[in-house]
Scaffold this motif. Structure first.
Motif, PDB file in Angstrom:
ATOM      1  N   VAL A 134      38.335  56.233  37.645  1.00  0.00           N
ATOM      2  CA  VAL A 134      39.767  56.420  37.831  1.00  0.00           C
ATOM      3  C   VAL A 134      39.983  57.095  39.176  1.00  0.00           C
ATOM      4  CG1 VAL A 134      41.885  57.449  36.958  1.00  0.00           C
ATOM      5  CG2 VAL A 134      40.166  56.600  35.353  1.00  0.00           C
ATOM      6  N   VAL A 135      40.684  56.394  40.057  1.00  0.00           N
ATOM      7  CA  VAL A 135      40.997  56.923  41.392  1.00  0.00           C
ATOM      8  C   VAL A 135      42.490  56.716  41.611  1.00  0.00           C
ATOM      9  CG1 VAL A 135      40.549  56.785  43.864  1.00  0.00           C
ATOM     10  CG2 VAL A 135      38.705  56.312  42.236  1.00  0.00           C
ATOM     11  N   GLY A 136      43.244  57.794  41.507  1.00  0.00           N
ATOM     12  CA  GLY A 136      44.689  57.669  41.642  1.00  0.00           C
ATOM     13  C   GLY A 136      45.243  56.718  40.587  1.00  0.00           C
ATOM     14  N   ALA A 137      45.961  55.702  41.035  1.00  0.00           N
ATOM     15  CA  ALA A 137      46.559  54.731  40.119  1.00  0.00           C
ATOM     16  C   ALA A 137      45.581  53.648  39.704  1.00  0.00           C
ATOM     17  CB  ALA A 137      47.780  54.092  40.783  1.00  0.00           C
ATOM     18  N   LEU A 138      44.365  53.703  40.227  1.00  0.00           N
ATOM     19  CA  LEU A 138      43.390  52.636  40.000  1.00  0.00           C
ATOM     20  C   LEU A 138      42.428  53.022  38.888  1.00  0.00           C
ATOM     21  CD1 LEU A 138      42.548  49.888  41.330  1.00  0.00           C
ATOM     22  CD2 LEU A 138      40.782  51.199  42.526  1.00  0.00           C
ATOM     23  N   ARG A 139      42.208  52.077  37.948  1.00  0.00           N
ATOM     24  CA  ARG A 139      41.222  52.271  36.887  1.00  0.00           C
ATOM     25  C   ARG A 139      40.299  51.056  36.866  1.00  0.00           C
ATOM     26  NH1 ARG A 139      40.353  55.050  31.998  1.00  0.00           N
ATOM     27  NH2 ARG A 139      39.238  53.823  30.423  1.00  0.00           N
ATOM     28  N   VAL A 140      39.004  51.304  37.032  1.00  0.00           N
ATOM     29  CA  VAL A 140      37.999  50.248  37.056  1.00  0.00           C
ATOM     30  C   VAL A 140      37.055  50.465  35.877  1.00  0.00           C
ATOM     31  CG1 VAL A 140      36.141  49.164  38.386  1.00  0.00           C
ATOM     32  CG2 VAL A 140      38.156  50.079  39.567  1.00  0.00           C
ATOM     33  N   ASP A 141      36.978  49.481  34.991  1.00  0.00           N
ATOM     34  CA  ASP A 141      36.160  49.592  33.782  1.00  0.00           C
ATOM     35  C   ASP A 141      34.979  48.632  33.888  1.00  0.00           C
ATOM     36  OD1 ASP A 141      35.032  49.549  31.232  1.00  0.00           O
ATOM     37  OD2 ASP A 141      36.964  49.815  30.234  1.00  0.00           O
ATOM     38  N   PRO A 142      33.784  49.132  34.223  1.00  0.00           N
ATOM     39  CA  PRO A 142      32.618  48.239  34.368  1.00  0.00           C
ATOM     40  C   PRO A 142      32.221  47.549  33.078  1.00  0.00           C
ATOM     41  CG  PRO A 142      32.229  50.352  35.449  1.00  0.00           C
ATOM     42  CD  PRO A 142      33.471  50.510  34.625  1.00  0.00           C
ATOM     43  N   ALA A 143      32.411  48.202  31.934  1.00  0.00           N
ATOM     44  CA  ALA A 143      32.016  47.593  30.662  1.00  0.00           C
ATOM     45  C   ALA A 143      32.862  46.361  30.359  1.00  0.00           C
ATOM     46  CB  ALA A 143      32.136  48.608  29.532  1.00  0.00           C
ATOM     47  N   ARG A 144      34.157  46.465  30.598  1.00  0.00           N
ATOM     48  CA  ARG A 144      35.059  45.336  30.346  1.00  0.00           C
ATOM     49  C   ARG A 144      35.248  44.469  31.583  1.00  0.00           C
ATOM     50  NH1 ARG A 144      37.195  49.560  27.303  1.00  0.00           N
ATOM     51  NH2 ARG A 144      37.548  49.059  25.099  1.00  0.00           N
ATOM     52  N   ARG A 145      34.760  44.951  32.730  1.00  0.00           N
ATOM     53  CA  ARG A 145      34.920  44.261  34.018  1.00  0.00           C
ATOM     54  C   ARG A 145      36.401  43.989  34.293  1.00  0.00           C
ATOM     55  NH1 ARG A 145      30.481  42.875  36.569  1.00  0.00           N
ATOM     56  NH2 ARG A 145      31.457  41.197  37.752  1.00  0.00           N
ATOM     57  N   THR A 146      37.199  45.042  34.118  1.00  0.00           N
ATOM     58  CA  THR A 146      38.629  44.935  34.382  1.00  0.00           C
ATOM     59  C   THR A 146      39.041  45.976  35.418  1.00  0.00           C
ATOM     60  OG1 THR A 146      39.134  46.436  32.540  1.00  0.00           O
ATOM     61  CG2 THR A 146      39.183  44.056  32.091  1.00  0.00           C
ATOM     62  N   VAL A 147      40.103  45.647  36.139  1.00  0.00           N
ATOM     63  CA  VAL A 147      40.683  46.556  37.122  1.00  0.00           C
ATOM     64  C   VAL A 147      42.178  46.604  36.880  1.00  0.00           C
ATOM     65  CG1 VAL A 147      41.079  47.003  39.577  1.00  0.00           C
ATOM     66  CG2 VAL A 147      38.903  46.002  38.834  1.00  0.00           C
ATOM     67  N   HIS A 148      42.716  47.826  36.791  1.00  0.00           N
ATOM     68  CA  HIS A 148      44.151  47.993  36.629  1.00  0.00           C
ATOM     69  C   HIS A 148      44.678  48.922  37.718  1.00  0.00           C
ATOM     70  CE1 HIS A 148      43.290  46.423  32.597  1.00  0.00           C
ATOM     71  NE2 HIS A 148      44.558  46.083  32.564  1.00  0.00           N
ATOM     72  N   ARG A 149      45.809  48.543  38.271  1.00  0.00           N
ATOM     73  CA  ARG A 149      46.565  49.410  39.182  1.00  0.00           C
ATOM     74  C   ARG A 149      47.823  49.795  38.432  1.00  0.00           C
ATOM     75  NH1 ARG A 149      47.445  46.055  43.635  1.00  0.00           N
ATOM     76  NH2 ARG A 149      49.205  45.263  42.442  1.00  0.00           N
ATOM     77  N   ASP A 150      47.929  51.087  38.052  1.00  0.00           N
ATOM     78  CA  ASP A 150      48.926  51.532  37.079  1.00  0.00           C
ATOM     79  C   ASP A 150      48.687  50.712  35.808  1.00  0.00           C
ATOM     80  OD1 ASP A 150      50.085  53.512  38.698  1.00  0.00           O
ATOM     81  OD2 ASP A 150      51.231  51.993  39.769  1.00  0.00           O
ATOM     82  N   SER A 151      49.655  50.007  35.311  1.00  0.00           N
ATOM     83  CA  SER A 151      49.458  49.227  34.080  1.00  0.00           C
ATOM     84  C   SER A 151      49.220  47.749  34.364  1.00  0.00           C
ATOM     85  CB  SER A 151      50.686  49.371  33.170  1.00  0.00           C
ATOM     86  OG  SER A 151      51.849  48.918  33.832  1.00  0.00           O
ATOM     87  N   GLU A 152      49.176  47.385  35.638  1.00  0.00           N
ATOM     88  CA  GLU A 152      49.047  45.973  36.017  1.00  0.00           C
ATOM     89  C   GLU A 152      47.583  45.614  36.266  1.00  0.00           C
ATOM     90  OE1 GLU A 152      50.442  42.938  39.617  1.00  0.00           O
ATOM     91  OE2 GLU A 152      51.070  45.041  39.610  1.00  0.00           O
ATOM     92  N   GLU A 153      47.110  44.544  35.613  1.00  0.00           N
ATOM     93  CA  GLU A 153      45.735  44.111  35.831  1.00  0.00           C
ATOM     94  C   GLU A 153      45.618  43.398  37.177  1.00  0.00           C
ATOM     95  OE1 GLU A 153      41.997  41.822  33.645  1.00  0.00           O
ATOM     96  OE2 GLU A 153      43.960  41.918  32.649  1.00  0.00           O
ATOM     97  N   VAL A 154      44.547  43.701  37.891  1.00  0.00           N
ATOM     98  CA  VAL A 154      44.262  43.073  39.180  1.00  0.00           C
ATOM     99  C   VAL A 154      43.107  42.100  38.972  1.00  0.00           C
ATOM    100  CG1 VAL A 154      43.628  43.443  41.586  1.00  0.00           C
ATOM    101  CG2 VAL A 154      44.980  45.178  40.367  1.00  0.00           C
ATOM    102  N   GLU A 155      43.336  40.832  39.275  1.00  0.00           N
ATOM    103  CA  GLU A 155      42.308  39.810  39.083  1.00  0.00           C
ATOM    104  C   GLU A 155      41.364  39.804  40.286  1.00  0.00           C
ATOM    105  OE1 GLU A 155      41.794  38.090  36.484  1.00  0.00           O
ATOM    106  OE2 GLU A 155      43.651  38.095  35.340  1.00  0.00           O
ATOM    107  N   LEU A 156      40.057  39.998  40.017  1.00  0.00           N
ATOM    108  CA  LEU A 156      39.048  39.977  41.067  1.00  0.00           C
ATOM    109  C   LEU A 156      37.994  38.927  40.745  1.00  0.00           C
ATOM    110  CD1 LEU A 156      38.314  43.788  41.662  1.00  0.00           C
ATOM    111  CD2 LEU A 156      40.016  42.354  42.798  1.00  0.00           C
TER     112      LEU A 156
END
Length: 228
Positions: A134-156
């Protein structure tokens, strides 16, 4: 012994090249389907759901760069290995910017192509999941391989995710481009270090002001504990 590694879609209008690709991929345990037209290849992705796509840049109907853009626009993140001529650097870089996972340049050995397919598939699976970052508004979950900026998912893409996760796993450390190639791509010598710049630019564009990636001039890239 039956194939167990899934279907690779080959989109290639040179039937001799496609036949060699089929042969070597089959030897490695993959099933294959060949399409010789870009539009037909794009339709085949949705119909066949391949595990990976080997995509030539120069195709009738729809070129490889446009193919990749349309694929990603419909939120399809199937790993793409782009095949280019050595003179096609602008297309190669644009393809990476549009979401291709890797590339090989002609002429290439069939064994190299198979190795690259296996590499992009391993990269798509990623390393074992760890604790979320968790860095500021960014949440990166390696287990689920998901990235969220605030509540919005970012597709990578798989490669973008692995690069971001690697930098966050080692916050405070600065990596050279070649170190990142070795750690994230798994190879170092065969490709232009500028590829790393392309992926960092892509990540910054997608993450916006939530990006934690910092540039250290003359050295490389790192990640901080707050948006950079």
């Amino acid at each position: 012994m039956g194939s167990t590694k899934g279907l690779v879609l080959i989109v290639e209008d040179d039937r001799n090249i496609a036949s060699i690709q089929e042969l070597y991929l089959a030897r490695d345990g993959f099933r294959t389907q060949v399409e010789t037209d870009g539009l037909q290849g794009l339709d085949a992705v949705e119909r066949l759901r391949p595990v990976a796509i080997v995509l030539d840049v120069t195709l009738p109907g729809l070129d490889g760069v446009t193919f990749c853009r349309r694929l990603r626009e419909r939120q399809d993140w199937t790993p793409v290995l782009m095949v280019t001529a050595r003179a096609d650097e602008p297309d190669r870089i644009l393809g990476l910017e549009l979401g291709a996972d890797d590339y090989v340049t002609k002429p290439f050995s069939p064994g190299e192509l198979v190795a690259r397919v296996n590499t992009v598939l391993r990269r798509a699976q990623g390393p074992p999941g760890g604790r979320p970052h968790v860095v500021g508004a960014l949440r990166v979950d390696p287990a689920r391989r998901t990235v969220h900026r605030d509540s919005e998912e970012v597709e990578l893409t798989a490669t973008e995710f692995n690069l971001l996760a690697h930098l966050l796993d080692h916050r405070g450390r600065v990596f050279t481009r070649r170190q990142l190639l070795a750690h994230v791509w798994g190879e170092e010598a065969y490709r232009d270090p500028r590829v790393v710049d392309v992926y960092v630019s892509q990540l910054r564009g997608k993450l916006g002001d939530a990006s934690p990636i910092r540039t250290v001039r003359g050295v490389g890239y790192g990640a901080t504990d707050r948006p950079a």
